[in-house]
Design a protein around this motif. Structure first.
Motif, PDB file in Angstrom:
ATOM      1  N   GLU A 228      10.865  -7.886   8.547  1.00 47.19           N
ATOM      2  CA  GLU A 228      10.606  -6.591   7.919  1.00 47.19           C
ATOM      3  C   GLU A 228      10.438  -6.757   6.414  1.00 47.19           C
ATOM      4  O   GLU A 228       9.555  -6.135   5.792  1.00 47.19           O
ATOM      5  N   LEU A 229      11.280  -7.595   5.826  1.00 45.83           N
ATOM      6  CA  LEU A 229      11.152  -7.861   4.401  1.00 45.83           C
ATOM      7  C   LEU A 229       9.785  -8.458   4.097  1.00 45.83           C
ATOM      8  O   LEU A 229       9.128  -8.060   3.129  1.00 45.83           O
ATOM      9  N   ALA A 230       9.338  -9.408   4.904  1.00 43.52           N
ATOM     10  CA  ALA A 230       8.040 -10.042   4.679  1.00 43.52           C
ATOM     11  C   ALA A 230       6.903  -9.032   4.792  1.00 43.52           C
ATOM     12  O   ALA A 230       5.941  -9.078   4.012  1.00 43.52           O
ATOM     13  N   ASP A 231       6.992  -8.114   5.744  1.00 44.43           N
ATOM     14  CA  ASP A 231       5.976  -7.065   5.865  1.00 44.43           C
ATOM     15  C   ASP A 231       5.927  -6.219   4.594  1.00 44.43           C
ATOM     16  O   ASP A 231       4.850  -5.867   4.106  1.00 44.43           O
ATOM     17  N   THR A 232       7.104  -5.875   4.072  1.00 46.44           N
ATOM     18  CA  THR A 232       7.163  -5.054   2.868  1.00 46.44           C
ATOM     19  C   THR A 232       6.603  -5.802   1.672  1.00 46.44           C
ATOM     20  O   THR A 232       5.881  -5.236   0.846  1.00 46.44           O
ATOM     21  N   VAL A 233       6.939  -7.079   1.567  1.00 48.31           N
ATOM     22  CA  VAL A 233       6.407  -7.898   0.480  1.00 48.31           C
ATOM     23  C   VAL A 233       4.886  -7.894   0.516  1.00 48.31           C
ATOM     24  O   VAL A 233       4.213  -7.652  -0.500  1.00 48.31           O
ATOM     25  N   ALA A 234       4.312  -8.154   1.684  1.00 47.76           N
ATOM     26  CA  ALA A 234       2.849  -8.187   1.794  1.00 47.76           C
ATOM     27  C   ALA A 234       2.230  -6.842   1.453  1.00 47.76           C
ATOM     28  O   ALA A 234       1.117  -6.774   0.915  1.00 47.76           O
ATOM     29  N   GLY A 235       2.952  -5.757   1.735  1.00 51.92           N
ATOM     30  CA  GLY A 235       2.433  -4.423   1.466  1.00 51.92           C
ATOM     31  C   GLY A 235       2.398  -4.050  -0.001  1.00 51.92           C
ATOM     32  O   GLY A 235       1.718  -3.086  -0.382  1.00 51.92           O
ATOM     33  N   ILE A 236       3.098  -4.802  -0.848  1.00 47.14           N
ATOM     34  CA  ILE A 236       3.114  -4.496  -2.276  1.00 47.14           C
ATOM     35  C   ILE A 236       1.706  -4.549  -2.869  1.00 47.14           C
ATOM     36  O   ILE A 236       1.357  -3.754  -3.741  1.00 47.14           O
ATOM     37  N   TRP A 237       0.886  -5.450  -2.369  1.00 45.48           N
ATOM     38  CA  TRP A 237      -0.464  -5.586  -2.916  1.00 45.48           C
ATOM     39  C   TRP A 237      -1.390  -4.443  -2.500  1.00 45.48           C
ATOM     40  O   TRP A 237      -2.437  -4.262  -3.102  1.00 45.48           O
ATOM     41  N   ALA A 238      -1.004  -3.680  -1.490  1.00 43.27           N
ATOM     42  CA  ALA A 238      -1.804  -2.533  -1.061  1.00 43.27           C
ATOM     43  C   ALA A 238      -1.538  -1.299  -1.915  1.00 43.27           C
ATOM     44  O   ALA A 238      -2.244  -0.301  -1.802  1.00 43.27           O
ATOM     45  N   GLN A 239      -0.514  -1.364  -2.765  1.00 53.01           N
ATOM     46  CA  GLN A 239      -0.144  -0.217  -3.597  1.00 53.01           C
ATOM     47  C   GLN A 239      -0.688  -0.389  -5.011  1.00 53.01           C
ATOM     48  O   GLN A 239      -0.713  -1.502  -5.549  1.00 53.01           O
ATOM     49  N   PRO A 240      -1.127   0.691  -5.648  1.00 52.96           N
ATOM     50  CA  PRO A 240      -1.576   0.588  -7.040  1.00 52.96           C
ATOM     51  C   PRO A 240      -0.472   0.036  -7.929  1.00 52.96           C
ATOM     52  O   PRO A 240       0.706   0.365  -7.765  1.00 52.96           O
ATOM     53  N   ALA A 241      -0.856  -0.792  -8.875  1.00 52.11           N
ATOM     54  CA  ALA A 241       0.128  -1.409  -9.767  1.00 52.11           C
ATOM     55  C   ALA A 241       0.984  -0.370 -10.474  1.00 52.11           C
ATOM     56  O   ALA A 241       2.198  -0.537 -10.611  1.00 52.11           O
ATOM     57  N   ALA A 242       0.369   0.705 -10.919  1.00 53.14           N
ATOM     58  CA  ALA A 242       1.113   1.716 -11.673  1.00 53.14           C
ATOM     59  C   ALA A 242       2.199   2.382 -10.826  1.00 53.14           C
ATOM     60  O   ALA A 242       3.194   2.868 -11.360  1.00 53.14           O
ATOM     61  N   GLU A 243       2.026   2.401  -9.507  1.00 50.05           N
ATOM     62  CA  GLU A 243       2.999   3.053  -8.635  1.00 50.05           C
ATOM     63  C   GLU A 243       4.213   2.185  -8.341  1.00 50.05           C
ATOM     64  O   GLU A 243       5.300   2.701  -8.051  1.00 50.05           O
ATOM     65  N   VAL A 244       4.040   0.870  -8.385  1.00 56.08           N
ATOM     66  CA  VAL A 244       5.158  -0.012  -8.040  1.00 56.08           C
ATOM     67  C   VAL A 244       5.734  -0.737  -9.249  1.00 56.08           C
ATOM     68  O   VAL A 244       6.852  -1.267  -9.178  1.00 56.08           O
ATOM     69  N   ASN A 245       5.013  -0.744 -10.360  1.00 59.80           N
ATOM     70  CA  ASN A 245       5.510  -1.467 -11.529  1.00 59.80           C
ATOM     71  C   ASN A 245       6.785  -0.830 -12.077  1.00 59.80           C
ATOM     72  O   ASN A 245       6.840   0.371 -12.344  1.00 59.80           O
ATOM     73  N   GLY A 246       7.822  -1.637 -12.220  1.00 57.15           N
ATOM     74  CA  GLY A 246       9.087  -1.147 -12.765  1.00 57.15           C
ATOM     75  C   GLY A 246       9.897  -0.314 -11.803  1.00 57.15           C
ATOM     76  O   GLY A 246      10.877   0.315 -12.219  1.00 57.15           O
ATOM     77  N   ASN A 247       9.557  -0.336 -10.506  1.00 62.62           N
ATOM     78  CA  ASN A 247      10.277   0.471  -9.530  1.00 62.62           C
ATOM     79  C   ASN A 247      11.125  -0.388  -8.613  1.00 62.62           C
ATOM     80  O   ASN A 247      10.796  -1.547  -8.324  1.00 62.62           O
TER      81      ASN A 247
END
Length: 255
Positions: A228-247
């Motif tokens: 599950e962790l690996a799935d979440t890690v891979a999903g980070i690249w599908a999100q806009p940088a501004a939405e995940v940066n610093g979160n």
């Protein structure tokens, strides 16, 4: 931000070059496999060549044609870590991610039983390796149009318990360092917003099949499976940088 905001949609990572620090453990093996399945070129590093080779071979076997490489690197050696990053960029032309999975734990029965030798041990594994990898990969990630630095942290950093003072403090320091990296990416992006992001994934603890086999009656309540962790890690690249940066992205209940 909660993990359900990432969802199950993992965009393609075709053409991406992603490094995984601490790739020799169960979480590292799962990350190598998942990132390779998504189409990335994956370069794993670990100080244990045998454990690293197991993960690399498994990822190659499970996903034929994937480029999965293992490099034996001492991430406590700053210059060696920098050479690792520079070598990847020289060979592949760019770097699009660094996943930090270097871990370790030591604790005590009570606060007054804390052994500061545990701090010396954890400071190296949980903080120094973050410092070395973030500094070594910073410029390459900033140059990428989808650069991501992903730190795996623990809920204890936000609510320390009496017997985990050293561990929780080290995790909190690693989070603070990663958030400083995120601020660097934010400033570099200017008005257009960051193109690179530094993100923290928070778990209670991790579990894998070997742990379940050793303790078949254990519930592992609140634990995150390494897949599950690996799935979440891979999903980070599908999100806009501004939405995940610093979160912080929570894979367990917030304390």
């Amino acid at each position: 931000m909660d993990n359900n905001e990432i969802g199950d949609s993992v965009g393609t990572l075709d053409g991406a070059v992603i490094a995984v620090a601490g790739a020799g453990g169960p979480a590292g093996h799962a990350a190598l496999l998942r990132l390779a399945q998504a189409g990335a070129t994956v370069i794993g590093a670990d100080a244990d060549p045998e454990r690293l080779a197991e993960g690399v071979d498994a990822a190659r076997y499970a996903h034929g044609g994937a480029t999965v490489i293992g490099d034996t690197v001492d991430l406590l050696d700053g210059p060696a870590t920098t050479r690792w990053a520079e070598g990847i960029e020289k060979e592949f032309g760019h770097i699009d991610g660094l996943v930090h999975l270097v871990g370790g734990w030591r604790g005590s029965a009570s606060f007054d039983a804390t052994d500061l030798m545990d701090w010396d041990f954890l400071e190296k594994l949980l903080i120094r390796t973050v410092q070395h990898t973030s500094l070594a990969f910073h410029e390459a990630l900033r140059r990428s149009d989808r650069g991501r630095y992903v730190l795996i942290s623990a809920a204890g950093a936000s609510r320390p318990t009496s017997g985990n003072a050293c561990y929780s403090a080290a995790k909190a320091a690693a989070e603070a360092w990663t958030l400083a990296l995120a601020d660097s990416f934010r400033k570099a992006g200017g008005e257009a917003g960051p193109s690179a992001a530094a993100t923290i994934l928070v778990v209670k603890a991790l579990v894998n099949d070997a742990m379940r086999a050793e303790r078949p009656s254990a519930k592992f309540a609140g634990y995150t499976d390494v897949r599950e962790l690996a799935d979440t890690v891979a999903g980070i690249w599908a999100q806009p940088a501004a939405e995940v940066n610093g979160n912080r992205l929570w894979l367990t209940k917030k304390p």
